[in-house]
Motif scaffolding. Structure first.
Motif, PDB file in Angstrom:
ATOM      1  N   ILE A   1      -8.648  -6.459 -12.353  1.00 45.57           N
ATOM      2  CA  ILE A   1      -7.927  -5.964 -11.181  1.00 45.57           C
ATOM      3  C   ILE A   1      -6.725  -5.179 -11.681  1.00 45.57           C
ATOM      4  N   THR A   2      -6.619  -3.937 -11.238  1.00 43.69           N
ATOM      5  CA  THR A   2      -5.465  -3.114 -11.567  1.00 43.69           C
ATOM      6  C   THR A   2      -4.637  -2.943 -10.301  1.00 43.69           C
ATOM      7  N   VAL A   3      -3.401  -3.396 -10.350  1.00 39.48           N
ATOM      8  CA  VAL A   3      -2.475  -3.191  -9.237  1.00 39.48           C
ATOM      9  C   VAL A   3      -1.831  -1.842  -9.494  1.00 39.48           C
TER      10      VAL A   3
ATOM     11  N   HIS B   1      20.039  -4.894   0.128  1.00 38.50           N
ATOM     12  CA  HIS B   1      19.568  -5.059  -1.240  1.00 38.50           C
ATOM     13  C   HIS B   1      18.541  -3.979  -1.535  1.00 38.50           C
ATOM     14  N   ARG B   2      18.592  -3.450  -2.746  1.00 39.26           N
ATOM     15  CA  ARG B   2      17.565  -2.485  -3.125  1.00 39.26           C
ATOM     16  C   ARG B   2      16.285  -3.251  -3.440  1.00 39.26           C
ATOM     17  N   LEU B   3      15.169  -2.591  -3.229  1.00 39.09           N
ATOM     18  CA  LEU B   3      13.888  -3.214  -3.501  1.00 39.09           C
ATOM     19  C   LEU B   3      13.605  -3.208  -5.000  1.00 39.09           C
ATOM     20  N   ARG B   4      13.201  -4.351  -5.493  1.00 44.27           N
ATOM     21  CA  ARG B   4      12.734  -4.507  -6.870  1.00 44.27           C
ATOM     22  C   ARG B   4      11.396  -5.241  -6.780  1.00 44.27           C
ATOM     23  N   PRO B   5      10.357  -4.553  -6.285  1.00 47.73           N
ATOM     24  CA  PRO B   5       9.107  -5.226  -5.932  1.00 47.73           C
ATOM     25  C   PRO B   5       8.235  -5.607  -7.128  1.00 47.73           C
ATOM     26  N   PHE B   6       7.477  -6.688  -6.911  1.00 46.87           N
ATOM     27  CA  PHE B   6       6.413  -7.090  -7.813  1.00 46.87           C
ATOM     28  C   PHE B   6       5.339  -7.778  -6.987  1.00 46.87           C
ATOM     29  N   ILE B   7       4.155  -7.915  -7.573  1.00 46.52           N
ATOM     30  CA  ILE B   7       3.004  -8.462  -6.853  1.00 46.52           C
ATOM     31  C   ILE B   7       2.427  -9.628  -7.643  1.00 46.52           C
ATOM     32  N   THR B   8       1.968 -10.648  -6.901  1.00 43.13           N
ATOM     33  CA  THR B   8       1.208 -11.733  -7.517  1.00 43.13           C
ATOM     34  C   THR B   8      -0.212 -11.696  -6.964  1.00 43.13           C
ATOM     35  N   ILE B   9      -1.161 -12.103  -7.808  1.00 36.98           N
ATOM     36  CA  ILE B   9      -2.577 -12.133  -7.429  1.00 36.98           C
ATOM     37  C   ILE B   9      -3.114 -13.529  -7.709  1.00 36.98           C
ATOM     38  N   THR B  10      -3.847 -14.068  -6.739  1.00 39.35           N
ATOM     39  CA  THR B  10      -4.469 -15.379  -6.882  1.00 39.35           C
ATOM     40  C   THR B  10      -5.872 -15.308  -6.301  1.00 39.35           C
ATOM     41  N   ALA B  11      -6.846 -15.862  -7.006  1.00 36.92           N
ATOM     42  CA  ALA B  11      -8.221 -15.927  -6.499  1.00 36.92           C
ATOM     43  C   ALA B  11      -8.421 -17.259  -5.790  1.00 36.92           C
TER      44      ALA B  11
ATOM     45  N   TYR C   1      -1.456 -14.355 -11.283  1.00 34.73           N
ATOM     46  CA  TYR C   1      -1.144 -13.223 -12.136  1.00 34.73           C
ATOM     47  C   TYR C   1      -0.003 -12.458 -11.480  1.00 34.73           C
ATOM     48  N   ARG C   2       0.911 -11.930 -12.296  1.00 38.81           N
ATOM     49  CA  ARG C   2       2.103 -11.279 -11.755  1.00 38.81           C
ATOM     50  C   ARG C   2       2.352  -9.947 -12.455  1.00 38.81           C
TER      51      ARG C   2
END
Length: 175
Positions: A3-5, A21-31, A46-47
């Motif tokens: 999986i490519t985010v 607040h400024r955005l400092r986004p990140f994503i987590t993935i769980t199956a 996964y983060r």
């Protein structure tokens, strides 16, 4: 599965005003459901890295190898959960939204082919937001495996496509 985010667009800041607040986004993935053959961990998360520059339109390009077996693809309720967060210096992470990738959207791809998917990000309460997350999914390390039928399921066991070779080296699939 790989999986490519890739990116997100149209994210909305959680607050406005002089102390926004400024955005400092990140994503987590769980199956879900988690891989039943990995007894050490119930659910692997996964983060991505934090994107300090992208703001409301972050990009990552982070790739994750998520080990899944055919049980995941055979269960119509299986999905990949994608959670979007922003990292705050004092309060830590704050969830901006989420989405889920149903197994029916992934399907069985030919090995090495890539499927590009985009999903609307939902707020914590499930309402739609203007944000979209973009993913690329590729099935890896899969090959066609013939399963020999046993006496209990002679009509049900057929050739199965998509079993990772390393996962079922000592396990019977037809039970």
């Amino acid at each position: 599965m790989e999986i490519t985010v890739m990116s997100a667009q149209g994210l909305k800041k959680t607050s406005s005003g002089p102390f926004s607040h400024r955005l400092r986004p990140f994503i987590t993935i769980t199956a879900y459901p988690p891989n039943p053959h990995n007894s050490n961990e119930k659910c692997q998360m996964y983060r991505t890295r934090v994107d300090d520059q992208g703001g409301v339109n972050p990009t990552w390009g982070d790739k994750f190898h998520v080990p899944l077996d055919t049980a995941f693809f055979q269960n119509r309720y299986s999905c990949i959960y994608v959670h979007l967060y922003t990292k705050r210096l004092i309060t830590g992470q704050v969830q901006l939204g989420w989405c889920q990738v149903p197994v029916t959207d992934i399907g069985f791809l030919p090995e090495g082919s890539v499927k590009y998917l985009s999903y609307r990000i939902l707020a914590r309460d499930g309402t739609r937001t203007p944000g979209v997350v973009n993913l690329a999914i590729r099935l890896t390390s899969f090959q066609q495996v013939a399963v020999l039928p046993d006496s209990r399921a002679s009509d049900e066991c057929k050739t199965v496509i998509g079993i990772p070779v390393t996962m079922f080296s000592h396990t019977s699939i037809c039970q």
